[in-house]
Write an enzyme that holds these catalytic residues in place. Structure first.
Site, PDB file in Angstrom:
ATOM      1  N   ASP A  17      36.364  94.061 -11.063  1.00  0.00           N
ATOM      2  CA  ASP A  17      37.222  94.565 -12.132  1.00  0.00           C
ATOM      3  C   ASP A  17      36.881  96.020 -12.407  1.00  0.00           C
ATOM      4  O   ASP A  17      35.794  96.486 -12.084  1.00  0.00           O
ATOM      5  CB  ASP A  17      37.071  93.741 -13.409  1.00  0.00           C
ATOM      6  CG  ASP A  17      38.359  93.694 -14.221  1.00  0.00           C
ATOM      7  OD1 ASP A  17      39.277  94.495 -13.941  1.00  0.00           O
ATOM      8  OD2 ASP A  17      38.452  92.876 -15.137  1.00  0.00           O
ATOM      9  N   GLY A  18      37.842  96.700 -12.998  1.00  0.00           N
ATOM     10  CA  GLY A  18      37.673  98.086 -13.390  1.00  0.00           C
ATOM     11  C   GLY A  18      38.146  98.276 -14.813  1.00  0.00           C
ATOM     12  O   GLY A  18      38.947  97.489 -15.320  1.00  0.00           O
ATOM     13  N   GLU A  55      39.278 100.061 -10.328  1.00  0.00           N
ATOM     14  CA  GLU A  55      39.554  98.789  -9.645  1.00  0.00           C
ATOM     15  C   GLU A  55      39.249  98.926  -8.154  1.00  0.00           C
ATOM     16  O   GLU A  55      38.651  98.039  -7.544  1.00  0.00           O
ATOM     17  CB  GLU A  55      41.016  98.374  -9.842  1.00  0.00           C
ATOM     18  CG  GLU A  55      41.410  98.039 -11.257  1.00  0.00           C
ATOM     19  CD  GLU A  55      41.037  96.636 -11.711  1.00  0.00           C
ATOM     20  OE1 GLU A  55      40.324  95.912 -10.972  1.00  0.00           O
ATOM     21  OE2 GLU A  55      41.453  96.262 -12.810  1.00  0.00           O
ATOM     22  N   ASP A  77      42.027  91.059 -10.476  1.00  0.00           N
ATOM     23  CA  ASP A  77      43.244  90.991 -11.290  1.00  0.00           C
ATOM     24  C   ASP A  77      44.110  92.242 -11.098  1.00  0.00           C
ATOM     25  O   ASP A  77      45.126  92.399 -11.756  1.00  0.00           O
ATOM     26  CB  ASP A  77      42.919  90.771 -12.763  1.00  0.00           C
ATOM     27  CG  ASP A  77      42.123  91.906 -13.390  1.00  0.00           C
ATOM     28  OD1 ASP A  77      41.803  92.896 -12.700  1.00  0.00           O
ATOM     29  OD2 ASP A  77      41.809  91.803 -14.584  1.00  0.00           O
ATOM     30  N   HIS A 131      42.102  87.953 -17.571  1.00  0.00           N
ATOM     31  CA  HIS A 131      41.958  87.396 -18.922  1.00  0.00           C
ATOM     32  C   HIS A 131      42.519  85.975 -18.973  1.00  0.00           C
ATOM     33  O   HIS A 131      43.163  85.585 -19.934  1.00  0.00           O
ATOM     34  CB  HIS A 131      42.631  88.303 -19.956  1.00  0.00           C
ATOM     35  CG  HIS A 131      42.206  89.728 -19.829  1.00  0.00           C
ATOM     36  ND1 HIS A 131      40.987  90.180 -20.262  1.00  0.00           N
ATOM     37  CD2 HIS A 131      42.818  90.798 -19.248  1.00  0.00           C
ATOM     38  CE1 HIS A 131      40.866  91.465 -19.984  1.00  0.00           C
ATOM     39  NE2 HIS A 131      41.959  91.862 -19.369  1.00  0.00           N
ATOM     40  N   ASP A 141      34.908  91.590 -15.775  1.00  0.00           N
ATOM     41  CA  ASP A 141      35.651  92.385 -16.757  1.00  0.00           C
ATOM     42  C   ASP A 141      34.711  92.906 -17.843  1.00  0.00           C
ATOM     43  O   ASP A 141      34.752  94.091 -18.196  1.00  0.00           O
ATOM     44  CB  ASP A 141      36.766  91.529 -17.372  1.00  0.00           C
ATOM     45  CG  ASP A 141      37.544  92.277 -18.431  1.00  0.00           C
ATOM     46  OD1 ASP A 141      38.334  93.162 -18.075  1.00  0.00           O
ATOM     47  OD2 ASP A 141      37.352  91.958 -19.627  1.00  0.00           O
TER      48      ASP A 141
END
Length: 159
Positions: A17-18, A55, A77, A131, A141
């Site tokens: 994640d970023g 990301e 994501d 999420h 995240d």
């Protein structure tokens, strides 16, 4: 004849994640990697960046830590990252790293690194909804946001 993918049982599972506070703004990236009963995590930061860049950096840094020839399952994501690797990167390369409007591709050096890594190992690229209570994605995240907030870098092996 359709070739079957090797079993993902021995794969290194990677969740990335970023984050960027302000987008653009201070950013962070993170990855949680799992292979069998072992897991490790890594994160890093940039003082001024975008979520998109973080990301992609998360994937680059995670895959850089995996030996060549490995079987990896990378989940993110980021639709840009996953669709970029599954659908567009070959076209971008053949068009001289330009997008569909003929403009230079943003983050092309990072995309080139991902393409090189993709060619030296067997990577399955999977989009997962962010999420959405996937525990390892949620953890990545949180690590990315913490790295953005604290402008920090970590590499930890789980006990």
């Amino acid at each position: 004849m359709q070739l079957e993918r090797p079993s993902m049982d021995n794969a290194i599972h990677v969740y990335t994640d970023g984050s960027a506070i302000g987008n653009p703004g201070p950013g962070g990236w993170a990855a949680v990697l799992v292979q069998g009963s072992e897991s490790w995590e890594m994160s890093g930061s940039s003082p001024w960046t975008t979520i998109s860049e973080m990301e992609i950096v998360a994937a680059v840094e995670a895959l850089r830590s995996i030996p060549a020839g490995s079987l990896a399952h990378l989940s993110s994501d980021s639709e840009l990252l996953i669709h970029g690797m599954n659908l567009y990167v070959g076209r971008w390369r053949s068009q001289g790293w330009r997008n569909s409007r003929g403009m230079p591709l943003q983050h092309r050096e990072l995309w080139k690194q991902l393409l090189t890594m993709n060619e030296r190992m067997d990577i399955h690229w999977e989009w997962i909804k962010g999420h959405n209570r996937h525990p390892l994605q949620t953890h990545a995240d949180a690590l990315a946001y913490q790295a953005a907030r604290d402008q920090s870098c970590i590499m930890q092996m789980a006990a």
